[in-house]
Every structure is written in C-alpha cells, then in structure tokens.
Design a protein around this motif. Structure first.
Motif, short mmCIF file in Angstrom:
data_model
loop_
_atom_site.label_atom_id
_atom_site.label_comp_id
_atom_site.label_asym_id
_atom_site.label_seq_id
_atom_site.Cartn_x
_atom_site.Cartn_y
_atom_site.Cartn_z
N GLY A 21 32.44 88.12 10.23
CA GLY A 21 32.16 88.80 8.87
C GLY A 21 33.01 87.97 7.74
O GLY A 21 32.93 88.34 6.37
N SER A 22 33.17 86.40 7.97
CA SER A 22 33.69 85.60 7.07
C SER A 22 32.66 85.33 5.78
O SER A 22 33.30 84.69 4.81
N HIS A 23 31.56 85.67 5.70
CA HIS A 23 30.64 85.31 5.03
C HIS A 23 31.19 86.04 3.45
O HIS A 23 30.54 85.70 2.48
N CYS A 24 31.79 87.15 3.76
CA CYS A 24 32.34 88.15 2.60
C CYS A 24 33.02 87.13 1.62
O CYS A 24 33.18 87.10 0.43
N TRP A 25 34.01 86.09 2.32
CA TRP A 25 34.83 85.48 1.65
C TRP A 25 34.11 84.30 1.15
O TRP A 25 34.49 83.71 0.00
N VAL A 26 33.14 83.73 1.85
CA VAL A 26 32.59 82.64 1.51
C VAL A 26 31.69 83.15 0.32
O VAL A 26 31.84 82.08 -0.71
N GLY A 27 31.17 84.06 0.35
CA GLY A 27 30.23 84.54 -0.71
C GLY A 27 30.99 84.59 -1.96
O GLY A 27 30.45 84.70 -3.17
N PHE A 28 32.31 84.99 -2.03
CA PHE A 28 33.23 85.08 -3.18
C PHE A 28 33.02 83.82 -3.99
O PHE A 28 33.24 83.72 -4.93
N PHE A 29 33.14 82.58 -3.14
CA PHE A 29 33.49 81.42 -3.92
C PHE A 29 32.05 80.40 -3.89
O PHE A 29 31.86 80.00 -4.78
N ARG A 30 31.28 80.76 -2.95
CA ARG A 30 29.65 80.18 -2.98
C ARG A 30 28.79 81.32 -2.73
O ARG A 30 28.30 81.36 -1.57
N PRO A 31 28.43 82.14 -3.78
CA PRO A 31 27.25 83.04 -3.36
C PRO A 31 26.04 82.44 -3.11
O PRO A 31 25.39 83.14 -2.02
N ASP A 32 25.69 81.19 -3.24
CA ASP A 32 24.54 80.51 -2.69
C ASP A 32 24.36 80.10 -1.19
O ASP A 32 23.42 80.08 -0.57
N LEU A 33 25.59 80.19 -0.73
CA LEU A 33 25.82 79.93 0.82
C LEU A 33 26.11 81.20 1.56
O LEU A 33 26.01 81.22 2.87
N GLU A 34 26.11 82.31 1.22
CA GLU A 34 26.70 83.55 1.84
C GLU A 34 25.77 83.93 2.78
O GLU A 34 26.19 84.22 4.14
N ASN A 35 24.47 83.89 2.61
CA ASN A 35 23.36 84.55 3.57
C ASN A 35 23.34 83.48 4.49
O ASN A 35 23.08 83.81 5.76
N TRP A 36 23.18 82.10 4.34
CA TRP A 36 23.33 80.92 5.45
C TRP A 36 24.30 81.12 6.33
O TRP A 36 24.30 81.24 7.52
N TRP A 37 25.59 81.26 5.88
CA TRP A 37 26.80 81.25 6.29
C TRP A 37 26.81 82.69 7.35
O TRP A 37 27.14 82.58 8.49
#
Length: 355
Positions: free
Chosen positions: A91-107
């Motif tokens: 579920g770490s995409h939640c925090w990645v998406g906070f800083f880089r929304p463009d990478l959230e789905n890929w992550w």
C-alpha cells in the motif's frame, strides 16, 4: 458509448464487471473502501504489528529455542512480521502518490505484482503454523507424558521449515502470473498502467489456475481453519476435564505449581487459536458464497462486493498477525518477566514514564 458498457447484445447492454448495475457495491464505493483500508487502517496496524513481532522474536530466543513451543512461537512471530511488512508495503503507493501523483498507479501495480506472491505465502504460512501449534497443544493435553517423545523439537522445526518453503513456492505463481503494462482501456479511452496476464501464464494456464484457485485460495485456507477449529474445541474440552480432575485429586501444592505453567500456556494458545478462527472465518464465507453464487467472484457480476470482502479479510489477517504480543503479555507472567529484562524495553518504559 457508455464507459461502463462493454458491448451491446441485441439492444441489451452488457456491462463490465466493476460497473455492472447489479453490483451491491458501486465501483466508487469499492475504491473509497480500498483507499481507507490500504492507506490508513493497514499502516496503523503496521506500526503496532512490526515492533511487537520483533519483541516476540527476541523474547522467545531469550527463553530458548530448544523448547519446541518457543520454537513454534518464534517462527510464527517471524512469519507474521514478514507478512505485516510486505502487505503494508503493497500500500506504499498512497505515500508515493502524495509526492508524485504521476507515478502512483505504476508504483501500485509494480509493487503489488512483485510482492503479492511473498505476502500471500506468509499469510498462508501463518495459518499453517497456527495449525501446527494448535495440533501440538492438543496432543500435549491428551497425552502429556508421551507428547515429548512423540513430537520432538527437531521434527517440529523441520515441519515448519518445509511447510513455509512449500507454501512460498506455491504462492510464487501469483507474482509470475501478471505483468505491469501500459495499456489503453477501449471503453474509457484512458491509457494507464494495468496488470495483464503474463506469457508464462498463457503457456501454463491450467497449472496456474489449479495452484491458485484450488490449492492456495481454497484448500489450504479451509483446511487450516478446519483443523484449528476442531483441535481447539477438543483441547478446550480436554483441558476442562484435566483441570477438574487435578483439582479434585491433587493434594500437593508442589504438583499444582508445577502444572500451572503448562496450563497457562495451553490457555494462552487457545486464545491465539480463537483469534485466528475469528479473523479467518471470512475466507469460509467467501468460499461458501462463491459456491452458492457463481457471480460472486472476480470479474463477475458481484465483482466489487467480492473485492471489498477480500480486502476486509486481508485486514483481519493483518490484525491477527499483530495481536499475539498483547495476548502473551496479558496471559504469561514468564513472558512479562523476560520482556522487562530487555534493556531496550526498560529504557522505553523509563522514557514513557518520564514523559
């Protein structure tokens, strides 16, 4: 074309599984529930489960792994720790998406596709170890004098090692089944990262489906649940008989004190088994529901309800892997003594007290 409609068949709309109007739960509601559980609830459980499982491992090592039950509980804590860490990382995409929304789905899909085989393996291994512990205690209650000769520490260790290895090997199919690809959805015209079946899966589809749909998703969870449920009931019944017999026949205080520790251990492990039964019961409901209603499954009419139910089940499994520490602290004086003896724990308690 309506984005939620897959095709038109003689004037009648055929809907995609997640947008089917017959779904009890809408796709938007499913996405909201997933976001709350994955991004808020599960990380909160992680901050409890990770440190407490480390403490469990340290305490049981200090108590000595030559004792077969200490070995079992150490391995259970270790497996639970890995499950808590890996499932929370998914579920770490939640925090990645906070800083880089463009990478959230890929992550999101990259991490899940690589980790799912491992955390599914540790989740099933946790259930298998709970089953081994439950059966071992059942044997000890029924045959207290013969248990040490029938079940040796070395045998238990080899059984645990082989069980975890086989389960992990089976669950690797989850990671091998899917690839992360950049695809355009023909119904929404949106290009984004998605999971897509791998070429390896298409070549060996029957093997993958048998391992996942039958063995890991149905047989192992239901078998471990049933064995733990039955052995726990048998242990509780026999334990009550044993306690009643000792209270009526024993006149020696020394005998009572010598057996009290074993009785406390059995009671503690019965509680652990009961928690497992409660948190694993949704898998029985999921399997039964899928058998009674074939549309209650992935990519079928009740796709959203199935996913929500499975998300709730996974969160309960996460809680189950994080709660044993509190059972040990509450029930075992020996565990509390060993815990107080840890320098790091004493320093933490002193710090909290001063605050």
């Amino acid at each position: 074309m309506n984005p939620g409609v897959a095709e038109s068949n003689h004037g009648r709309d055929v809907f995609l599984p997640w947008n089917n109007p017959d779904n009890i739960i809408s796709f938007e509601a499913y996405m909201l529930i997933e976001h709350v559980l994955v991004c808020y609830v599960n990380p909160s459980v992680f901050f409890v489960g990770f440190p407490t499982n480390i403490l469990n491992c340290v305490v049981f090592v200090r108590q000595g792994l030559r004792d077969r039950m200490n070995l079992c509980l150490f391995c259970l804590a270790l497996v639970d720790m890995f499950y808590v860490v890996l499932y929370s990382l998914s579920g770490s995409h939640c925090w990645v998406g906070f800083f880089r929304p463009d990478l959230e789905n890929w992550w999101k899909w990259s991490v899940r596709s690589n980790l799912i085989g491992f955390y599914q393996g540790f989740q099933l291994s946790s259930g298998c170890l709970t089953m081994i512990i439950s059966v071992e205690r059942c044997v000890c209650v029924f045959m207290p004098l013969k248990a040490s000769t029938l079940v040796k520490t070395r045998t238990i260790g080899l059984l645990i090692l082989s069980t975890v290895f086989v389960v992990q090997l089976l669950c690797l199919t989850y990671s091998l089944k899917m690839d992360v690809v950049l695809r355009s959805n023909p119904f929404t015209n949106v290009t984004d990262y998605q999971l897509f079946p791998s070429s390896l899966y298409f070549k060996h589809q029957l093997i993958f489906d048998i391992i996942q749909d039958i063995v890991t998703n149905t047989v192992i969870p239901l078998f471990t649940f049933t064995v733990v449920f039955v052995s726990t009931i048998i242990t509780v019944v026999q334990l009550k008989r044993t306690i009643a017999w000792r209270q009526s026949s024993s006149s020696s205080l020394q005998e009572n004190s010598a057996t009290s520790r074993q009785l406390t251990l059995v009671k503690t492990l019965v509680i652990v088994s009961c928690i497992f039964i409660f948190t694993s019961s949704p898998i029985v409901a999921l399997s039964t529901g899928s058998l009674l209603e074939p549309e209650f499954f992935i990519n079928r009419r009740y796709n959203n309800l199935f996913y929500v139910s499975y998300l709730l089940y996974s969160t309960l499994c996460l809680i189950n892997s994080s709660i044993n520490f509190f059972v040990y602290v509450h029930r075992s004086s020996r565990y509390r003594e060993e815990l107080r003896a840890l320098p790091a724990f004493r320093s933490l308690c002193r710090y909290v007290w001063m605050r």
